[in-house]
Design an enzyme around this catalytic site. Sequence first.
Site, short mmCIF file in Angstrom:
data_model
loop_
_atom_site.label_atom_id
_atom_site.label_comp_id
_atom_site.label_asym_id
_atom_site.label_seq_id
_atom_site.Cartn_x
_atom_site.Cartn_y
_atom_site.Cartn_z
N ASP A 183 0.85 -1.18 0.00
CA ASP A 183 0.00 0.00 0.00
C ASP A 183 0.88 1.23 0.00
O ASP A 183 1.95 1.24 0.58
CB ASP A 183 -0.89 0.03 1.24
CG ASP A 183 -2.11 -0.82 1.06
OD1 ASP A 183 -2.52 -1.05 -0.09
OD2 ASP A 183 -2.68 -1.28 2.07
N HIS A 215 -10.12 -1.14 6.48
CA HIS A 215 -11.08 -0.92 5.40
C HIS A 215 -10.58 -1.68 4.17
O HIS A 215 -9.59 -1.29 3.54
CB HIS A 215 -11.25 0.58 5.11
CG HIS A 215 -12.47 0.91 4.31
ND1 HIS A 215 -13.30 1.97 4.62
CD2 HIS A 215 -13.02 0.30 3.23
CE1 HIS A 215 -14.31 2.01 3.75
NE2 HIS A 215 -14.15 1.00 2.89
N LEU A 216 -11.28 -2.75 3.90
CA LEU A 216 -10.92 -3.67 2.81
C LEU A 216 -10.76 -2.92 1.48
O LEU A 216 -11.57 -2.06 1.16
CB LEU A 216 -12.08 -4.66 2.69
CG LEU A 216 -11.88 -5.97 1.95
CD1 LEU A 216 -10.87 -6.83 2.68
CD2 LEU A 216 -13.22 -6.68 1.86
N HIS A 217 -9.73 -3.24 0.71
CA HIS A 217 -9.61 -2.66 -0.64
C HIS A 217 -8.82 -3.58 -1.55
O HIS A 217 -7.87 -4.24 -1.13
CB HIS A 217 -8.98 -1.26 -0.58
CG HIS A 217 -7.69 -1.20 0.18
ND1 HIS A 217 -7.64 -1.24 1.57
CD2 HIS A 217 -6.41 -1.12 -0.23
CE1 HIS A 217 -6.38 -1.16 1.96
NE2 HIS A 217 -5.62 -1.11 0.89
N LEU A 218 -9.25 -3.59 -2.79
CA LEU A 218 -8.64 -4.43 -3.82
C LEU A 218 -7.79 -3.55 -4.72
O LEU A 218 -8.29 -2.58 -5.28
CB LEU A 218 -9.76 -5.10 -4.64
CG LEU A 218 -9.35 -5.99 -5.80
CD1 LEU A 218 -8.74 -7.28 -5.30
CD2 LEU A 218 -10.55 -6.31 -6.68
#
Length: 167
Positions: free
Chosen positions: A17, A122-125
Amino acid sequence: MAGEGAFERLYAPWRFDYVSSAEQNVGCIFCAAATGGEETLTLVKGERAFALLNRFPYTSGHAMVAPLAHAGDFATLDSDTLAELMELARRVVQALEKVYHPHGFNVGFNLGEAAGAGIAEHLHLHIVPRWRGDTSFMTVNAGVRVMPEELAQTWAKLRAALGVPRA
Ligand SMILES: [Zn+2]
């Protein structure tokens, strides 16, 4: 010298990230982007999920898809949100293909801080367009952020490709 970390950055960019510590201090950037527009690089919003550009792109067009709700647990994510998340990811891939003609994509989740998630709650792809030879280019510039195109231009191009009307 390129260490193991740099190697992983080249071949599994979705494991990393790029979120500045300054941004983490103002709360969840995904929650902010869920209600935001151009200022948060939000591309398109659905009923349960939305897409945004990564402010610290690995390559041009590095985008992310996340649930609108502040949810971090992939294992218990409801099926409707999951379905919309993946449908949105496909739309973003289609838009990126149209605009950038990449040779491939890295698409992946970082689940948990130990797996490299900058914002694990907070989930993110991640959706990262890749080009043949981009790794060798980045090896030369190890540790240097490559920014071939302004984010605002990328945002406008992808919004058009996604068919989002101008605000
Ligand atoms: Zn959030």
